[in-house]
Design an enzyme around this catalytic site. Structure first.
Site, PDB file in Angstrom:
ATOM      1  N   LYS A 100     -52.478 109.838 -16.134  1.00 20.09           N
ATOM      2  CA  LYS A 100     -53.465 109.075 -15.372  1.00 20.09           C
ATOM      3  C   LYS A 100     -52.886 107.734 -14.933  1.00 20.09           C
ATOM      4  O   LYS A 100     -52.593 106.874 -15.765  1.00 20.09           O
ATOM      5  CB  LYS A 100     -54.728 108.794 -16.201  1.00 20.09           C
ATOM      6  N   CYS A 141     -46.231  92.352 -19.125  1.00 20.32           N
ATOM      7  CA  CYS A 141     -46.616  92.211 -20.532  1.00 20.32           C
ATOM      8  C   CYS A 141     -45.606  91.403 -21.334  1.00 20.32           C
ATOM      9  O   CYS A 141     -45.961  90.752 -22.320  1.00 20.32           O
ATOM     10  CB  CYS A 141     -46.812  93.588 -21.164  1.00 20.32           C
ATOM     11  N   GLU A 190     -48.186 100.517 -26.123  1.00 23.34           N
ATOM     12  CA  GLU A 190     -47.424  99.358 -25.644  1.00 23.34           C
ATOM     13  C   GLU A 190     -48.441  98.437 -25.011  1.00 23.34           C
ATOM     14  O   GLU A 190     -48.977  98.716 -23.942  1.00 23.34           O
ATOM     15  CB  GLU A 190     -46.353  99.808 -24.643  1.00 23.34           C
ATOM     16  N   GLU A 193     -53.186  86.146 -23.495  1.00 20.52           N
ATOM     17  CA  GLU A 193     -52.301  86.688 -22.478  1.00 20.52           C
ATOM     18  C   GLU A 193     -52.946  86.450 -21.113  1.00 20.52           C
ATOM     19  O   GLU A 193     -53.927  87.109 -20.745  1.00 20.52           O
ATOM     20  CB  GLU A 193     -52.068  88.182 -22.705  1.00 20.52           C
TER      21      GLU A 193
END
Length: 795
Positions: free
Chosen positions: A191, A299, A265, A397
Site C-alpha cells: 500500500k 525521518c 521504521e 519530530e
C-alpha cells in the site's frame, strides 16, 4: 567598470525547467484514473480519492479507495502465487528482479518527473538520488535471491507480506520493501501513501513488463482504512511499516498475539553534532543536505544541531549565509534547492510548531529574500535558536525544513544531548579527529551514524532505529532476515502443561530450631540477595507434594529495583567480549562443581529422571554462549562511496526475560546466557512452577566474577511480572517463553507504549536441548541491534 566580485554577486541561476510532457501524457493515457493492481490485473476504479501536485495544488489523478474486500482479494492472490514463486528458485527470482532493475533505469526520467509532480520534492533529488537508489536495491537484492540457499541456510520465506509506506520517499520506500521480500521468496500486498501513489502505479506496469508472475506483487491504494485492513487480515504473515511513531504503536497493539512478524521504521529527531575541530564549511554543506533535503520531510533528517560552544557563533554565521542562498521554487526547476511540502495540512503543522517556539521566546531565523510562491504548500528554511532541551521543537519530530540549534562544551555533554530523545534513528558527527569520532559514534543511541557526511544510503547497508524509532532493519544482510524465518521454528513442540502436586504437603511448619537454615529463597538484585518488597512468599512443592521451600512474591517495586540495578551495571556492556566470555566459562565451571546438587533440585521439583542430562546440557549451553561472546562480529560494508560502513552488533540494553517452566535450569540458562554474552543486562523471572533451580544460581554467580546488576532474579507470578516489565519505560526488550499465548500477546500489546522489542514464544514450547531451536545467530539477533557507522575516506 564593475569588479569581478560585483559581477558575481549580481549573477543568478536562470530557470532550468524539466519537461513534464511525458509524465502528463502517461496520466492522460490512463484517463487519470486508476483501479487496484491485483493478480496482475487492473480492477475497475471504485470509490476514488484525488492526489494533487503539492507545488500548485492541481489535481493529478484519481485513485481507488481499496476496501477490506479488495484487500482480502489481494491477500488471496498473494497466497495462491506463493508456492510457484518459491518453486521458481533463487535464480528464477533473480532474473526477474534484474529485469525490474533494468526497466527502472530505462524509465528513470519518467519515474523521476512523476515522483516530483506527486510529492513536491525537487527533480534533482528524484533524478540524482531516489531513482539510482531504487535501481540499486533491485540489483543488489537480485544477488541475494541468487545466493539465498547458500547464504541463508536453514531459513524459508515468511509467506505473504503486507507493506505500508509513507509519502516522503514513495518510490524508494517501495524498493526498500519489495526488493528484499521478493528475493526471499515472499509474495506481497503493498500500500503506497494516499498522498503519493502514482509511482507505485507505474511500478505495477514495470512488474508486468518484467514478467513478475500473477499475484506475486499486488498494489492497493487508499487511506488509513486500507492500511488497517492489511494490518488486521489474518492471511498476512509479516507486516513492514514505515511511518509515524503514533501509527507504529497502533500497529504493534493490533498485531499483538497474532504471530505476525513485524518491522517498524518510525520517526526520528536526529542530532547533527559539530565539534570545534570540524571543517565548518563542509559541515554547513552536510547540514544543508541533512535538514533541507526533501524539505526536511525525512525521518532521519538532522533536525537538532549540536555545535561546540567555542565555534557556535562562527558556525551559525556561516549557516545563515548559506540559508540566504537556498533557492525555493518549482520542484521541476533543476536549479532549485527546496521544493514544496506534500500537503497543506503538513504546512499548518510545521507553522504551528514554529509559532510555539516564537511564543516561548526562541529566535526564529528565515531568509529575508526567500519568496514563497502564491500557490501550493511551501515553507521557508528555518533556524531556531534559544530553545530549551524540553521545548516542543527540540523533542517533537517536526518533519519539515526546520532546524533547532543548541550548543555543548564537551564530548560527553554532546552525547548526553544527542541521546536526550525518545527516538534513535540516525546521527551525524563532524570532526577532523577520527579517534573522537569513533569514540562518540558507539555512544550515540541510534541505528545509523554518519561521520563527516550525511544522508548516505545504500542497499548493502542496513537502515533502522533504536527506541521509539522502531525496530528491524532495511537493506543489507540484516534486512534480508526480516523476510525470512528459521525452519526450526516449524518444528517447535506444543507448550507443555504442568499439573500441581496431587497432595501437596500443607502441614509443614517453620523449624523451632533458631539455628535452622531458612528455606526461603530470596531474590537476587544488584548482586545481592533481597527480600520481596511486599513481604509475601509462596510455598514450592515437589512433584511428590513434598515441601521444598519458599520463594518471594515479586511486585512492581521489586521489578523497579531490579531495572535500576541493571541500568547501573553499564560496565558489563563496555567490557570486552573476551571478558564476558571468561565470566560465562566461570559460571559453567562453578555450575559443574555443584552439578549433583542442581540435578537433585531439578528432580525434586519436576520428578524428571533426566535431571543430570539437563544440568550437563546447561553447562554445555554456557560454554556455547561463552564461545559466541567474542565471535559475534559485525561486518564492514563497501558501499559505492569512498569509504566503508561498519555494522556493529550492539547490546539492546536491559532485557526482561520470562523463563519457561519446562527444563527450569536449561531454559533459564538458554535465555539469560546469550543476552549477557552480547553485553545486555537482565531482569529474569524464573519458572513460576519450578523457580528454585534459578534461585540456586545466584550462589554460582557470586563465585564467578559476574558483576552485580548484570543478572537480576525476581520470582513470582509470570503474568504479573511480565506485565510490569512490558510496561516499564526503562526496559529495552522483553522475552517471554513460558508457553502462555495470552501472556505473550499481552507483552506484545503493552510493549507498544515505548515500542520496546519483544521475543515471545506464543502458545508453543521450545526444545531447549536443541541448539537449532535455542541457539545460533537467530537468538543473538534478538539480543542485539545493528548500528551502521559510515566512515568516508579523506573527508
Amino acid at each position: 567598470m564593475p569588479t569581478i566580485n560585483e559581477i558575481l554577486n549580481t549573477m543568478d541561476y536562470g530557470p532550468a525547467p524539466e519537461s513534464q510532457k511525458e509524465a502528463q501524457a502517461w496520466l492522460e493515457q490512463r484517463s487519470r484514473k486508476f483501479g487496484l493492481f491485483i493478480d496482475n490485473q487492473w480492477t475497475d476504479p471504485g470509490e476514488t480519492f484525488a492526489c494533487y501536485n503539492p507545488a500548485d495544488g492541481s489535481q493529478l489523478a484519481e485513485l481507488t479507495q481499496a476496501t477490506p474486500v479488495d484487500v482480502a482479494r489481494a491477500v488471496t492472490a498473494a497466497r495462491k502465487a506463493l508456492p510457484a514463486w518459491q518453486a521458481l528458485g533463487g535464480h528464477g527470482r533473480a532474473k526477474i528482479m534484474y529485469a525490474i532493475a533494468r526497466l527502472m533505469q530505462k524509465h528513470a526520467r519518467l519515474f523521476a518527473v512523476l515522483e516530483t509532480l506527486d510529492n513536491g520534492k525537487t527533480i534533482r533529488e528524484t533524478r540524482d538520488a531516489d531513482l539510482p537508489l531504487v535501481a540499486r536495491h533491485f540489483y543488489y537484492h537480485a544477488g541475494w535471491a541468487q545466493l539465498l540457499d547458500e547464504e541463508f541456510p536453514g531459513h524459508r520465506a515468511v509467506g505473504v507480506v503486507g507493506q505500508i509506506v509513507p509519502w516522503n520517499f514513495p518510490l524508494l520506500m517501495l524498493a526498500w520493501k519489495i526488493a528484499p521480500a521478493l528475493a526471499a521468496g515472499n509474495t506481497i500486498v503493498f500500500k503506497p501513501a494516499e498522498f503519493t501513489p502514482l509511482t507505485a502505479m507505474l511500478f505495477a506496469e514495470i512488474c508486468l513488463q518484467a514478467g513478475v508472475p500473477a499475484g506475486v506483487v499486488n498494489i492497493v491504494t487508499g487511506d488509513g482504512r486500507t492500511g488497517e485492513a492489511i494490518v488486521g487480515h489474518q492471511g498476512i504473515d509479516k507486516l513492514a511499516f514505515t511511518g509515524s511513531t503514533e501509527v507504529g504503536r497502533i500497529i504493534r497493539e493490533a498485531t499483538a498475539g497474532t504471530g505476525k512478524k513485524l518491522s517498524l521504521e518510525l520517526g526520528g529527531k536526529s542530532p547533527f553534532i559539530v565539534f570545534e575541530d570540524a571543517d565548518l564549511d563542509a559541515a554547513v554543506e552536510g547540514l544543508v543536505d541533512s535538514i533541507w533535503f526533501n524539505q526536511g520531510q525525512v525521518c532521519c533528517a538532522g533536525s537538532r544541531l549540536l555545535v561546540q560552544e567555542s565555534v557556535q557563533e562562527r558556525f551559525l554565521k556561516k549557516l545563515k549565509a548559506r540559508m540566504d542562498n537556498l533557492r525555493l521554487g518549482s520542484p521541476l526547476d533543476k536549479s532549485m534547492d527546496i521544493g514544496a511540502l506534500v500537503d497543506p495540512i503538513q504546512r499548518q503543522r510545521i507553522a504551528g510548531l514554529v509559532d510555539s517556539a516564537r511564543a516561548e521566546g526562541c529566535e526564529v531565523y528565515q531568509p529575508a529574500g526567500c519568496v514563497i510562491p502564491e500557490h501550493g504548500s511551501w515553507f521557508p528554511p528555518t533556524l531556531i535558536t534559544g530553545a530549551s532541551t524540553s521545548a516542543a521543537v527540540a523533542q517533537a519530530e517536526i518533519f519539515g525544513p526546520v532546524l533547532v540549534a543548541m550548543s555543548f562544551r564537551t564530548p560527553a555533554e554532546a552525547v548526553q544531548l544527542a541521546n536526550n530523545t525518545v527516538y534513535g534513528l540516525a546521527s551525524c558527527v563532524w570532526t577532523e579527529n577520527i579517534s573522537l569520532a569513533l569514540d562518540v559514534a558507539p555512544a550515540i543511541k541510534a541505528g545509523v551514524v554518519w561521520i563527516n557526511t550525511a544522508n548516505q544510503f545504500d542497499a548493502a547497508c542496513g537502515f533502522g532505529g533504536y527506541k521509539e524509532s522502531g525496530y528491524g532493519r532495511e537493506g543489507g544482510r540484516e534486512g534480508m532476515f526480516e523476510y525470512l524465518v528459521p525452519v526450526s521454528e516449524d518444528a517447535r513442540p506444543a507448550a507443555p502443561t504442568f499439573k500441581k502436586p496431587a497432595k501437596p504437603d500443607t502441614e509443614h511448619t517453620p523449624s523451632t530450631d533458631p539455628f535452622a537454615v531458612d528455606r526461603t529463597a530470596k531474590m537476587y538484585i544488584g548482586g545481592k540477595q533481597a527480600r520481596p518488597d511486599g513481604a509475601y512468599s509462596r510455598a514450592i512443592h515437589g512433584a511428590d507434594g513434598k515441601f521444598l521451600g519458599e520463594v518471594g512474591e515479586g511486585s512492581r517495586k521489586d521489578i523497579r529495583n531490579a531495572v535500576e540495578a541493571a541500568h547501573k551495571a553499564t560496565g558489563w556492556t563496555k567490557a570486552t567480549a573476551h571478558n564476558r566470555a571468561q565470566v560465562l566459562y566461570y559460571i559453567a565451571e562453578n555450575l559443574a562443581a555443584r552439578g549433583a546438587e542442581f540435578a537433585e533440585r531439578i528432580a525434586a521439583q519436576t520428578g524428571t529422571k533426566n535431571a543430570e542430562k539437563e544440568v550437563q546440557a546447561s553447562i554445555e549451553r554456557l560454554f556455547y554462549w561463552a564461545a559466541w561472546a567474542d565471535k559475534y562480529d559485525g561486518l564492514a560494508h563497501q558501499p559505492p562511496m569512498h569509504g566503508i560502513t561498519v555494522a556493529l552488533n550492539e547490546a539492546v540494553g536491559v532485557i526482561g526475560i520470562v523463563c519457561p517452566n519446562e527444563n527450569p535450569l536449561l531454559g533459564f540458562v538458554s535465555l539469560v546466557a546469550p543476552a549477557i554474552a552480547v553485553g545486555n543486562r537482565v531482569v529474569a523471572v524464573p519458572s513460576e512452577a519450578f523457580p528454585l533451580s534459578a534461585t540456586d544460581l545466584y550462589q554460582v554467580f557470586d563465585t564467578s566474577d559476574l558483576p552485580g546488576g548484570v543478572v537480576n532474579i525476581v520470582t513470582g507470578s509470570a503474568d504479573e511480572l511480565a506485565r510490569t516489565l512490558a510496561s516499564h519505560a526503562d526496559v529495552d526488550a522483553v522475552w517471554r517463553h513460558d508457553g502462555s499465548a495470552t501472556g505473550c500477546a499481552e507483552v506484545e500489546k503493552l510493549s507498544a507504549g515505548s515500542l520496546k522489542r519483544t521475543w515471545t514464544g506464543g502458545a508453543k514450547g521450545r526444545d531447549w536441548f536443541s541448539t537449532a531451536q535455542a541457539g545460533g545467530r537467530v537468538v543473538l539477533a534478538h539480543a542485539s541491534q545493528v548500528k551502521n557507522i559510515w566512515i568516508p575516506y579523506g573527508v
